[in-house]
Design a protein around this motif. Structure first.
Motif: not given
Length: 215
Positions: A114-119
């Motif tokens: 799971x990760x941040x969409x922008x980064x």
């Protein structure tokens, strides 16, 4: 005479009772739980021996060899996975950490990220390479940053702290990581990961017609 015998038998009985009590307590005492703290920045050193002990002997890079650094310890804990790795991380651009995750995937370990969409789309991000390798990645669809930095290994080992999975964080920043097998600490992170994983399931947004998270 009888008094001496009685006292002797009493001492023997007490000694045996204490020994039995000690053995019982030893059995009931739980095995030692892993708790470890790592601090960064980590000393820069060769990590080839972490990935391949045999090929490390023929490594001629200019970095120090045979040094057990905080980063080496982190890699070892990640690579200890035998069944699963659940990773929830804000920024992921460190090549060696990406290599470790790919190594787990190649061994048949179930990896979810799971990760941040922008980064996930910034220059140098490992997310695209991990996706191409077939690893399941979901991006948070919320309006705020997905700023978590934790991993759960085999549903038993928690790795969490301030460290982003980037070269700058590992080599340049004052950071910390806590590694623990304490069930009371591990379980909430398992539950949080599962909650976020389900919340960011692309199928939910296909059905509802809302914004679709990348996977």
């Amino acid at each position: 005479m009888w008094t001496v015998k009685v006292v002797s038998l009493g001492v023997l009985a007490l000694s045996l009772s204490l020994e039995l009590l000690y053995r019982l307590l030893c059995r009931l005492k739980p095995s030692k739980t892993l708790n470890e703290v790592l601090f960064f920045p980590s000393e820069v050193a060769c990590v080839e021996h972490i990935f391949s002990p045999t090929s490390a002997q023929s490594c001629f890079c200019l970095l120090p060899h045979g040094v057990e650094t905080s980063f080496c310890r982190l890699l070892r804990h990640i690579l200890s996975a035998s069944s699963s790795l659940d990773l929830c991380v804000f920024a992921f651009s460190n090549l060696d950490l990406g290599r470790a995750v790919l190594a787990l995937h190649s061994r048949g370990i179930t990896v979810r990220i799971l990760t941040d969409k922008d980064y996930s789309a910034i220059s140098g991000s490992q997310i695209g390479l991990l996706r191409k390798a077939g690893i399941c990645v979901r991006c948070d669809v919320g309006s705020v940053y997905m700023h978590h930095k934790f991993a759960v290994v085999d549903n038993r080992l928690l790795i969490t702290g301030s460290l982003n999975w980037t070269l700058t964080a590992v080599q340049s920043n004052m950071e910390n990581i806590l590694i623990t097998e304490e069930p009371d600490l591990v379980l909430p992170f398992i539950e949080e990961f599962q909650r976020l994983w389900m919340h960011n399931d692309p199928a939910r947004y296909h059905r509802s017609g809302d914004q679709t998270p990348a996977e």
